[in-house]
Enzyme design. Structure first.
Site, PDB file in Angstrom:
ATOM      1  N   ASP A  22      10.261 -19.967  -3.099  1.00 47.62           N
ATOM      2  CA  ASP A  22       9.790 -19.075  -4.175  1.00 47.62           C
ATOM      3  C   ASP A  22       8.296 -19.122  -4.485  1.00 47.62           C
ATOM      4  O   ASP A  22       7.707 -20.202  -4.556  1.00 47.62           O
ATOM      5  CB  ASP A  22      10.447 -19.456  -5.507  1.00 47.62           C
ATOM      6  CG  ASP A  22      11.921 -19.658  -5.432  1.00 47.62           C
ATOM      7  OD1 ASP A  22      12.511 -19.437  -4.368  1.00 47.62           O
ATOM      8  OD2 ASP A  22      12.492 -20.062  -6.452  1.00 47.62           O
ATOM      9  N   GLU A 200      19.045 -16.702 -10.511  1.00 44.87           N
ATOM     10  CA  GLU A 200      17.838 -17.515 -10.414  1.00 44.87           C
ATOM     11  C   GLU A 200      16.611 -16.668 -10.760  1.00 44.87           C
ATOM     12  O   GLU A 200      16.651 -15.438 -10.741  1.00 44.87           O
ATOM     13  CB  GLU A 200      17.682 -18.070  -8.984  1.00 44.87           C
ATOM     14  CG  GLU A 200      18.872 -18.918  -8.550  1.00 44.87           C
ATOM     15  CD  GLU A 200      18.719 -19.581  -7.193  1.00 44.87           C
ATOM     16  OE1 GLU A 200      18.909 -20.804  -7.115  1.00 44.87           O
ATOM     17  OE2 GLU A 200      18.412 -18.887  -6.210  1.00 44.87           O
TER      18      GLU A 200
HETATM   19  C1  FRU Z   1      15.378 -19.990  -5.963  1.00 42.15           C
HETATM   20  C2  FRU Z   1      15.493 -21.472  -6.272  1.00 42.15           C
HETATM   21  C3  FRU Z   1      15.217 -21.721  -7.753  1.00 42.15           C
HETATM   22  C4  FRU Z   1      14.798 -23.149  -7.749  1.00 42.15           C
HETATM   23  C5  FRU Z   1      14.033 -23.272  -6.460  1.00 42.15           C
HETATM   24  C6  FRU Z   1      14.148 -24.607  -5.810  1.00 42.15           C
HETATM   25  O1  FRU Z   1      15.134 -19.704  -4.627  1.00 42.15           O
HETATM   26  O2  FRU Z   1      16.780 -21.932  -5.895  1.00 42.15           O
HETATM   27  O3  FRU Z   1      16.292 -21.425  -8.586  1.00 42.15           O
HETATM   28  O4  FRU Z   1      14.006 -23.466  -8.860  1.00 42.15           O
HETATM   29  O5  FRU Z   1      14.534 -22.262  -5.594  1.00 42.15           O
HETATM   30  O6  FRU Z   1      13.307 -24.694  -4.694  1.00 42.15           O
END
Ligand code: FRU
Length: 470
Positions: A22, A200
């Protein structure tokens, strides 16, 4: 020859080495766009995440800086956001200009607890200090994460709002704070829309309506499963914000119909709504061809809303490099396949076409002589669909278990169909109708697959205008 995974895109951010997911902490500050990102420099798979960091003045040429927020053995740094606390509401600033404040999820690897913590910087994001009284928000949950902070614009403009997910419950929670350090629960949204996968990376942003002096509020949520192309994708709702209460005025819609657009959030303090996402899918992210690095961001996209059939549709326009035109056609009939005199692994094709009596019209990109490789973008006026087909794109093993043809409804006004296809080494982003429909897919052709063609099947189309940018 086969795909060379060390080749990098030109205009899409990739980390120097290791894993990326992300985008985090997107903010425009002092003329610099900051892109922090979920990063594990020493590995090609997800693990103890830190925040990597890159800066850019144009969202295309990025300079990678040292890791900004580093994982420890007991705490991993998961997704979150950054705001410029110009009025120093947090009191963390000191010198008057106000600190950059990061809100991020502290993930505890042993118990799995997810709590929200603060770090701040007074040197344009170069170095960060962890707030002594962390965490600032802990509800004892193992699925509570991805805080996105925004100005609480609805009231006196002084405070802050935060949206984050209770991911298993498919809910976005809103909290309020006067100082970024003390948070009070304000409202909940969901479950609604697509609830097959966990939720998310939420965001809430105000978006202008095209041609009107109006804005509406858009809620973005990433869902790990159940997206139209399979696996992960993003949904959005258009609605209104009453205090901290988001109320949708339309049903949920999908933001991108390809397989590789996820976790997109907006840049704080940008002059217009501007988002950027991770170009992958949790279903196969760790299988994507890689040698030195794995993971890329999408291009940044500006957002607007377009009135359509009594509702508002999200319109996305990619931020692109202004490159020279290498090929152009005007008012040419098209029947069958026309190979274009262009060799490019990175290019942007804009096609305005009247389908005429053709069943299918489109563009083949990254075609190979000898390999049979090609990635195809097509529109079918009869069925009212647009498609992105990566069945023969090159190295396809990583998405074998997936549908390899992704389709979306074709929205059309009266004029010609407008297709914009952005190709950059290992990805294809498609924008139809000036961005009302978007499809984003990874594709891994061979380095020699650099041909380009346009085609019309089953009849004759009229190419009103075709432009290929280098
Ligand atoms: C989304 C996610 C988030 C988390 C991060 C961990 O892709 O799963 O929810 O904070 O990636 O790397």
């Amino acid at each position: 020859m086969s795909h060379d995974p060390s080749l990098r895109p030109r205009d899409h951010f990739t980390p120097r080495r290791g894993w990326l997911n992300d985008p985090n902490g997107l903010v425009l500050h002092d003329g610099e766009y900051h892109l922090f990102f979920q990063h594990l420099p020493d590995s090609l798979v997800h693990g103890p995440m830190s925040w990597g960091h890159a800066v850019s003045e144009d969202l295309l040429d990025w300079t990678e800086l040292p890791v900004a927020l580093a994982a420890t053995d007991t705490e991993h740094v998961w997704s979150g956001s950054v705001v410029h606390d110009a009025a120093d509401t947090s009191g963390l600033g000191g010198d008057g200009a106000g600190p950059l404040v990061a809100l991020w999820t502290a993930f505890e690897p042993v118990g799995g607890m997810q709590r929200q913590s603060v770090s701040w910087s007074v040197d344009r994001g170069r170095t960060w200090t962890s707030y002594a009284a962390n965490p600032v928000l802990d509800i004892g949950s193992t699925a509570f994460r991805d805080p996105k902070v925004l100005r609480d614009g609805n009231e006196d403009g002084a405070g802050w709002l935060m949206v984050l997910v209770l991911s298993e419950e498919r809910r976005v929670e809103t909290y309020r704070s006067p100082d970024l350090l003390h948070w009070e629960h304000a409202s909940s949204f969901g479950p609604t829309g697509s609830v097959e996968g966990i939720w998310e990376c939420p965001d809430l942003l105000r978006v202008p309506v095209e041609g009107l002096d109006e804005t509406a509020v858009v809620m973005l949520v990433s869902v790990q499963e159940g997206a139209p192309a399979g696996g992960s994708g993003m949904q959005y709702w258009v609605g209104e914000l009453d205090g901290a209460d988001f109320r949708p005025t339309q049903d949920a819609r999908w933001m991108d119909h390809g397989a590789d657009f996820y976790a997109a959030v907006s840049y704080a303090d940008a002059p217009e709504p501007l988002v950027q996402g991770w170009m992958s899918n949790w279903r196969y992210a760790d299988l994507v061809p890689a040698a030195t690095h794995r993971g890329a961001m999408t291009l940044a996209r500006t957002l607007a809303l377009r009135p359509r059939d009594g509702e508002l549709a999200l319109v996305q326009r990619p931020v692109v490099r202004h490159s020279p035109v290498v090929h152009e056609l005007r008012d040419e009939p098209l029947a069958g396949t026309r190979v274009l005199p262009v060799a490019a692994r990175t290019c942007r094709v804009v096609l305005e076409v009247e389908p005429g009596d053709a069943d299918r019209v489109g563009v083949h990109v990254r075609t190979g002589t000898g390999t049979g490789h090609r990635t195809t973008v097509w529109v079918e006026p009869g069925s009212g669909t647009v498609g992105l087909d990566r069945r023969a794109s090159g190295e396809t093993g990583f998405h074998e278990a997936f549908a390899a043809v992704h389709t979306a409804p074709l929205v059309r006004g009266d004029g010609p169909v407008r297709l914009e296809v952005v190709v950059d080494e290992s990805s294809v982003e498609v924008f139809v109708g000036g961005g009302e429909v978007a499809l984003t897919d990874l594709a891994f052709p061979d380095p020699g697959d650099d041909g380009l063609a346009v085609f019309a099947e089953g009849g004759t189309a009229l190419v009103r205008h075709l432009v290929v940018h280098a």
